[in-house]
Design a protein around this motif. Structure first.
Motif, PDB file in Angstrom:
ATOM      1  N   THR A 175       0.834  -1.191   0.000  1.00  0.00           N
ATOM      2  CA  THR A 175       0.000   0.000   0.000  1.00  0.00           C
ATOM      3  C   THR A 175       0.871   1.244   0.000  1.00  0.00           C
ATOM      4  O   THR A 175       2.018   1.226   0.449  1.00  0.00           O
ATOM      5  N   LEU A 176       0.305   2.298  -0.521  1.00  0.00           N
ATOM      6  CA  LEU A 176       0.954   3.607  -0.518  1.00  0.00           C
ATOM      7  C   LEU A 176       0.479   4.304   0.750  1.00  0.00           C
ATOM      8  O   LEU A 176      -0.694   4.654   0.868  1.00  0.00           O
ATOM      9  N   THR A 177       1.369   4.423   1.715  1.00  0.00           N
ATOM     10  CA  THR A 177       0.977   4.857   3.052  1.00  0.00           C
ATOM     11  C   THR A 177       1.121   6.352   3.298  1.00  0.00           C
ATOM     12  O   THR A 177       0.587   6.860   4.278  1.00  0.00           O
ATOM     13  N   ALA A 178       1.856   7.054   2.444  1.00  0.00           N
ATOM     14  CA  ALA A 178       2.001   8.504   2.578  1.00  0.00           C
ATOM     15  C   ALA A 178       2.622   9.050   1.300  1.00  0.00           C
ATOM     16  O   ALA A 178       3.161   8.296   0.486  1.00  0.00           O
ATOM     17  N   HIS A 179       2.560  10.361   1.147  1.00  0.00           N
ATOM     18  CA  HIS A 179       3.226  11.011   0.021  1.00  0.00           C
ATOM     19  C   HIS A 179       3.513  12.453   0.394  1.00  0.00           C
ATOM     20  O   HIS A 179       2.892  13.016   1.297  1.00  0.00           O
ATOM     21  N   GLY A 180       4.469  13.013  -0.297  1.00  0.00           N
ATOM     22  CA  GLY A 180       4.829  14.405  -0.091  1.00  0.00           C
ATOM     23  C   GLY A 180       5.664  14.869  -1.264  1.00  0.00           C
ATOM     24  O   GLY A 180       5.942  14.099  -2.187  1.00  0.00           O
ATOM     25  N   PRO A 181       6.108  16.115  -1.245  1.00  0.00           N
ATOM     26  CA  PRO A 181       6.916  16.622  -2.354  1.00  0.00           C
ATOM     27  C   PRO A 181       8.208  15.819  -2.537  1.00  0.00           C
ATOM     28  O   PRO A 181       9.031  15.739  -1.627  1.00  0.00           O
ATOM     29  N   GLY A 182       8.342  15.148  -3.667  1.00  0.00           N
ATOM     30  CA  GLY A 182       9.551  14.398  -3.984  1.00  0.00           C
ATOM     31  C   GLY A 182       9.613  12.986  -3.442  1.00  0.00           C
ATOM     32  O   GLY A 182      10.629  12.317  -3.582  1.00  0.00           O
ATOM     33  N   TRP A 183       8.528  12.480  -2.846  1.00  0.00           N
ATOM     34  CA  TRP A 183       8.565  11.129  -2.283  1.00  0.00           C
ATOM     35  C   TRP A 183       7.164  10.531  -2.139  1.00  0.00           C
ATOM     36  O   TRP A 183       6.168  11.237  -2.114  1.00  0.00           O
ATOM     37  N   GLY A 201      -6.821  -1.352 -18.926  1.00  0.00           N
ATOM     38  CA  GLY A 201      -7.346  -0.027 -18.674  1.00  0.00           C
ATOM     39  C   GLY A 201      -6.255   0.916 -18.191  1.00  0.00           C
ATOM     40  O   GLY A 201      -5.293   0.479 -17.537  1.00  0.00           O
ATOM     41  N   VAL A 202      -6.392   2.184 -18.501  1.00  0.00           N
ATOM     42  CA  VAL A 202      -5.447   3.207 -18.058  1.00  0.00           C
ATOM     43  C   VAL A 202      -6.246   4.390 -17.539  1.00  0.00           C
ATOM     44  O   VAL A 202      -7.141   4.880 -18.224  1.00  0.00           O
ATOM     45  N   GLU A 203      -5.921   4.811 -16.336  1.00  0.00           N
ATOM     46  CA  GLU A 203      -6.524   6.014 -15.754  1.00  0.00           C
ATOM     47  C   GLU A 203      -5.410   6.974 -15.419  1.00  0.00           C
ATOM     48  O   GLU A 203      -4.374   6.567 -14.877  1.00  0.00           O
ATOM     49  N   THR A 204      -5.606   8.245 -15.732  1.00  0.00           N
ATOM     50  CA  THR A 204      -4.614   9.281 -15.461  1.00  0.00           C
ATOM     51  C   THR A 204      -5.167  10.235 -14.418  1.00  0.00           C
ATOM     52  O   THR A 204      -6.323  10.666 -14.512  1.00  0.00           O
ATOM     53  N   MET A 205      -4.338  10.546 -13.433  1.00  0.00           N
ATOM     54  CA  MET A 205      -4.695  11.509 -12.387  1.00  0.00           C
ATOM     55  C   MET A 205      -3.411  12.057 -11.793  1.00  0.00           C
ATOM     56  O   MET A 205      -2.331  11.536 -12.099  1.00  0.00           O
ATOM     57  N   ASP A 206      -3.493  13.080 -10.955  1.00  0.00           N
ATOM     58  CA  ASP A 206      -2.266  13.541 -10.317  1.00  0.00           C
ATOM     59  C   ASP A 206      -1.776  12.456  -9.350  1.00  0.00           C
ATOM     60  O   ASP A 206      -2.523  11.540  -8.988  1.00  0.00           O
ATOM     61  N   THR A 207      -0.518  12.525  -8.972  1.00  0.00           N
ATOM     62  CA  THR A 207       0.075  11.451  -8.169  1.00  0.00           C
ATOM     63  C   THR A 207      -0.607  11.260  -6.814  1.00  0.00           C
ATOM     64  O   THR A 207      -0.858  10.107  -6.424  1.00  0.00           O
ATOM     65  N   PRO A 208      -0.957  12.317  -6.067  1.00  0.00           N
ATOM     66  CA  PRO A 208      -1.669  12.061  -4.808  1.00  0.00           C
ATOM     67  C   PRO A 208      -2.983  11.294  -5.004  1.00  0.00           C
ATOM     68  O   PRO A 208      -3.279  10.355  -4.255  1.00  0.00           O
ATOM     69  N   ALA A 209      -3.758  11.645  -6.017  1.00  0.00           N
ATOM     70  CA  ALA A 209      -5.010  10.923  -6.291  1.00  0.00           C
ATOM     71  C   ALA A 209      -4.722   9.492  -6.727  1.00  0.00           C
ATOM     72  O   ALA A 209      -5.450   8.564  -6.366  1.00  0.00           O
ATOM     73  N   ALA A 210      -3.651   9.295  -7.489  1.00  0.00           N
ATOM     74  CA  ALA A 210      -3.284   7.943  -7.929  1.00  0.00           C
ATOM     75  C   ALA A 210      -2.939   7.057  -6.736  1.00  0.00           C
ATOM     76  O   ALA A 210      -3.288   5.872  -6.717  1.00  0.00           O
ATOM     77  N   ARG A 269      -4.160   7.253  -3.657  1.00  0.00           N
ATOM     78  CA  ARG A 269      -5.412   6.891  -2.980  1.00  0.00           C
ATOM     79  C   ARG A 269      -6.196   5.853  -3.783  1.00  0.00           C
ATOM     80  O   ARG A 269      -6.702   4.870  -3.229  1.00  0.00           O
ATOM     81  N   THR A 270      -6.289   6.065  -5.094  1.00  0.00           N
ATOM     82  CA  THR A 270      -7.049   5.154  -5.945  1.00  0.00           C
ATOM     83  C   THR A 270      -6.416   3.770  -5.979  1.00  0.00           C
ATOM     84  O   THR A 270      -7.108   2.749  -5.904  1.00  0.00           O
ATOM     85  N   TYR A 271      -5.088   3.713  -6.082  1.00  0.00           N
ATOM     86  CA  TYR A 271      -4.381   2.431  -6.061  1.00  0.00           C
ATOM     87  C   TYR A 271      -4.740   1.657  -4.788  1.00  0.00           C
ATOM     88  O   TYR A 271      -5.049   0.459  -4.846  1.00  0.00           O
ATOM     89  N   ASN A 272      -4.691   2.311  -3.635  1.00  0.00           N
ATOM     90  CA  ASN A 272      -4.974   1.619  -2.370  1.00  0.00           C
ATOM     91  C   ASN A 272      -6.367   1.011  -2.357  1.00  0.00           C
ATOM     92  O   ASN A 272      -6.556  -0.122  -1.900  1.00  0.00           O
ATOM     93  N   ILE A 273      -7.334   1.742  -2.862  1.00  0.00           N
ATOM     94  CA  ILE A 273      -8.707   1.232  -2.879  1.00  0.00           C
ATOM     95  C   ILE A 273      -8.812   0.004  -3.775  1.00  0.00           C
ATOM     96  O   ILE A 273      -9.336  -1.042  -3.362  1.00  0.00           O
ATOM     97  N   LEU A 274      -8.298   0.101  -5.001  1.00  0.00           N
ATOM     98  CA  LEU A 274      -8.427  -1.008  -5.951  1.00  0.00           C
ATOM     99  C   LEU A 274      -7.582  -2.216  -5.547  1.00  0.00           C
ATOM    100  O   LEU A 274      -8.024  -3.356  -5.674  1.00  0.00           O
ATOM    101  N   ALA A 275      -6.385  -1.977  -5.056  1.00  0.00           N
ATOM    102  CA  ALA A 275      -5.546  -3.092  -4.601  1.00  0.00           C
ATOM    103  C   ALA A 275      -6.205  -3.791  -3.412  1.00  0.00           C
ATOM    104  O   ALA A 275      -6.173  -5.018  -3.317  1.00  0.00           O
TER     105      ALA A 275
END
Length: 127
Positions: free
Chosen positions: A12-20, A92-101, A103-109
């Protein structure tokens, strides 16, 4: 921003910030590909203008049902020709900004889907 997914057996993607981003609480600096079946590797790009067909062909080789493309700090769409390998295999391919990606990855995974997040992680402005 810290993300709090439900308990999951997948990465899971547990956090994000500028550059990481953080994968299972491990901070990763730079662009990365992460998948619900354990896929994880550095993605060879640091800016949107460095992307090309080779990066998306690499994603097609993973055989996921869906690729979530996190396009960085803002939403930007890849050229349609770059997506041909994915479309040819009906991925399928969905494009969004990285923070939204993230969150979406976590839900679908978490739903058990075979999903790949290709995350363009840009350095903070001026850095």
């Amino acid at each position: 921003m810290k993300l709090q997914p439900d308990k999951s057996d997948v990465q899971t993607l547990t956090a994000h910030g500028p550059g990481w981003v953080a994968i299972n609480n491990e901070k990763v600096e730079g662009s990365v590909v992460v998948g619900s079946r354990g896929e994880r590797f550095a993605w060879d790009c640091t800016r949107f203008d460095q992307l090309g067909p080779e990066q998306f062909a690499q994603l097609a080789s993973l055989g996921a049902e869906l690729v979530i493309f996190g396009s960085g700090n803002r939403i930007r769409f890849p050229q349609p020709a770059w997506l041909q390998p994915l479309m040819a295999q009906r991925t399928g391919v969905e494009t969004m900004d990285t923070p939204a990606a993230c969150r979406t990855y976590n839900i679908l995974a978490g739903e058990g889907r075979h999903v790949i997040a290709a995350l363009l992680v840009e350095s903070p402005a001026g850095g």
